[in-house]
Write an enzyme that holds these catalytic residues in place. Structure first.
Site, PDB file in Angstrom:
ATOM      1  N   GLU A 246       0.887  -1.163   0.000  1.00  0.00           N
ATOM      2  CA  GLU A 246       0.000   0.000   0.000  1.00  0.00           C
ATOM      3  C   GLU A 246       0.924   1.212   0.000  1.00  0.00           C
ATOM      4  O   GLU A 246       1.538   1.541   1.011  1.00  0.00           O
ATOM      5  CB  GLU A 246      -0.908  -0.062   1.239  1.00  0.00           C
ATOM      6  CG  GLU A 246      -2.141   0.797   1.103  1.00  0.00           C
ATOM      7  CD  GLU A 246      -1.977   2.144   1.771  1.00  0.00           C
ATOM      8  OE1 GLU A 246      -1.584   3.093   1.064  1.00  0.00           O
ATOM      9  OE2 GLU A 246      -2.219   2.230   2.987  1.00  0.00           O
ATOM     10  N   CYS A 280      -2.191   8.804   3.156  1.00  0.00           N
ATOM     11  CA  CYS A 280      -1.965   8.394   1.756  1.00  0.00           C
ATOM     12  C   CYS A 280      -3.122   8.758   0.841  1.00  0.00           C
ATOM     13  O   CYS A 280      -2.928   8.946  -0.351  1.00  0.00           O
ATOM     14  CB  CYS A 280      -1.769   6.890   1.654  1.00  0.00           C
ATOM     15  SG  CYS A 280      -0.420   6.290   2.630  1.00  0.00           S
TER      16      CYS A 280
HETATM   17  C1  SIN Z   1      -3.009   5.595   4.973  1.00  0.00           C
HETATM   18  O1  SIN Z   1      -2.730   6.773   4.978  1.00  0.00           O
HETATM   19  O2  SIN Z   1      -2.245   4.757   4.507  1.00  0.00           O
HETATM   20  C2  SIN Z   1      -4.289   5.052   5.564  1.00  0.00           C
HETATM   21  C3  SIN Z   1      -5.440   5.940   5.464  1.00  0.00           C
HETATM   22  C4  SIN Z   1      -6.754   5.269   5.759  1.00  0.00           C
HETATM   23  O3  SIN Z   1      -6.796   4.105   6.150  1.00  0.00           O
HETATM   24  O4  SIN Z   1      -7.762   5.929   5.567  1.00  0.00           O
END
Ligand code: SIN
Length: 477
Positions: A246, A280
């Site tokens: 991810e 992310c």
């Molecule tokens: C992430 O920033 O990797 C996770 C964000 C989320 O689970 O909403």
């Protein structure tokens, strides 16, 4: 003894050097964890390998009971876990509390989902054959987790791995290992058998290398940057390691001129400034159609101006500190580059490097941004909302897709057919349509293109921890 290495149900610091964990809002020392390396990673992998036969032979119902217990313990300790997260990561306490609930929801969801790992039978084309497909746990899982969601990014991996029957070795980030320690203590309290969950704090590259090169590890799951993800893929290539990645995002927000402007602005701000922009799937670039451009900006400015930057422990804080100097400098570089090339800063635009070595950045809105600017081409990972004017739906989609990333995108449109056409044209693993915060335990999370491989959450999330075995049965006369 400093906790940070947990192998076979035992904590030890192995007399190792320490990693210092610092509060990014104050510069104060929060704690220390042992600096484990290759040797400790190998021991943890051996423990997980030894525990695999008995854990994978439990029924899904027995494994679910452990996960349910852990879920309940997380809720019982919600305030304490949230406080720890705000201390070591900086996010506002209200967001930390939200994260504990979000993190625990993965345990609950996957406890149930483990009971629905179905195989199938296939009608054979031959009278003397029967065909079956069964699903089995992959084996030992190595998990490498990030600092921005210190609890949820562990449970999003741990929940499905354990539910599927896998055993687990986790390497937490050096910025936020204390939340991981506390979670593993709760695993212990939940009675999860020895060797099933192991933790190794310390040297990222050494531990990562061991997880990727040790043949006992059958799967590596990683959340972090695309740059590191590529490196891990190279390291894993030798053994064709099963991987879920991810990685980075560079999420576009497309606001069509039939959007509910006020609502779209609120959701845009919620997406953009969640976790101070250190997420992310945060909206990273905003494309707004010309007819509503000025009105949308007015609304975004009004909501953004109310956000307060500060220590996450202060009640009215909406945006905590940047995690470190590098993160701060990247934000500053993106803002300065945009302003130099003609963008206008209508909110914020300034950072603060405090004497105690901490970094804060004001929530910032840039308008009249152009596609060539750095901020429209790189993930900022900070509290800056750059807005570009676009003419048609097609133009918005073209810019939105003009990136090697494909994690999350957002569309605001009140018209079903029009909105759906744009949603379908976007090359992204997650699309929030009139929704700025789409993440949920029951839904698949993951990206296309260079944003990664595989999905976490949802029914897809448990598949990542399963092997498919086809059994062809010959019937004798
Ligand atoms: C992430 O920033 O990797 C996770 C964000 C989320 O689970 O909403």
């Amino acid at each position: 003894m400093d906790k940070g290495i947990f192998i076979n149900n035992e904590w030890s610091d192995y007399d190792l050097e320490k990693v210092k964990v610092v509060n990014p809002a104050t510069g104060d020392l929060v704690g220390t964890v042992p600096k484990g390396g290759k040797k400790e990673a190998k021991m943890a992998i051996d423990a997980a390998h030894d525990a695999f036969p008995s854990w994978s032979n439990l029924t899904a119902y027995d494994r679910a009971a452990y996960l349910e217990k852990l879920h309940d313990l997380m809720h019982e300790h919600e305030d304490e876990l949230a406080k720890l997260m705000t201390e070591e990561m900086g996010k506002p306490l209200k967001e930390s509390k939200g994260e504990v609930q979000y993190a625990a929801s993965f345990l609950k969801w996957f406890a149930e989902e483990g009971k629905r790992i179905y195989g199938r039978t296939i009608p054979s084309s031959k009278e003397n054959k029967r065909m079956q497909v069964i699903k089995q746990p992959v084996g030992v899982v190595g998990a490498i987790t990030p600092w921005n969601f210190p609890a949820a990014m562990i449970t999003r991996k741990l929940g499905p791995a354990l539910a599927a029957g896998c055993t687990f070795v986790v390497k937490p980030p050096n910025e936020t290992p204390l939340t991981a320690v506390r979670l593993v203590e709760l695993c212990q309290e939940a009675g999860i058998p020895k060797g099933v969950v192991n933790l190794v704090s310390g040297k990222s590259s050494e531990i990562g290398e061991e997880l990727l090169s040790n043949p006992k590890v059958r799967k590596v799951t990683f959340t972090g940057s695309t740059e590191v993800g590529k490196l891990l893929m190279k390291q894993g290539a030798e053994q064709v390691k099963n991987m879920s990645l991810e990685l980075g995002g560079h999420a576009p927000i497309v606001v069509l001129d039939d959007a509910d402007i006020k609502y779209a602005a609120q959701q845009t701000v919620a997406s953009k400034f969640r976790n101070g922009g250190q997420t992310c799937i945060c909206g990273n670039r905003i494309y707004v159609q010309e007819k509503i451009y000025d009105e949308f900006i007015e609304e975004v400015v009004a909501v953004t101006e109310k956000l307060k930057v500060g220590n996450g422990f202060e009640d009215d804080t909406d945006i905590g500190p940047m995690i470190n100097k590098d993160a701060y400098e990247k934000v500053e570089k993106h803002v300065q580059n945009a302003i130099k090339q003609g963008a206008k800063c209508v909110v914020g635009g300034k950072g603060q490097e405090a004497e105690n070595g901490t970094y804060f950045y004001e929530p910032t809105v840039l308008i009249d941004v152009e596609p060539s600017m750095l901020i429209m081409n790189e993930e900022t990972f900070g509290p800056v909302a750059p807005i570009q004017k676009v003419k048609t739906d097609e133009e918005a989609v073209k810019y939105a897709n003009m990136t090697p990333y494909g994690l999350a995108a957002y569309v605001f449109s009140e018209h079903y057919s029009r909105g759906l056409k744009v949603v379908e044209a976007l090359d992204y693993g997650i699309v929030g349509w009139n929704d700025g915060v789409p993440s949920a335990a029951q839904a698949p999370f993951g990206g296309m293109k260079q944003s990664g491989l595989g999905r976490e959450g949802g029914i897809e999330g448990i598949e990542e921890y399963l092997e498919t075995k086809y059994i062809s049965i010959g019937l004798k006369e």
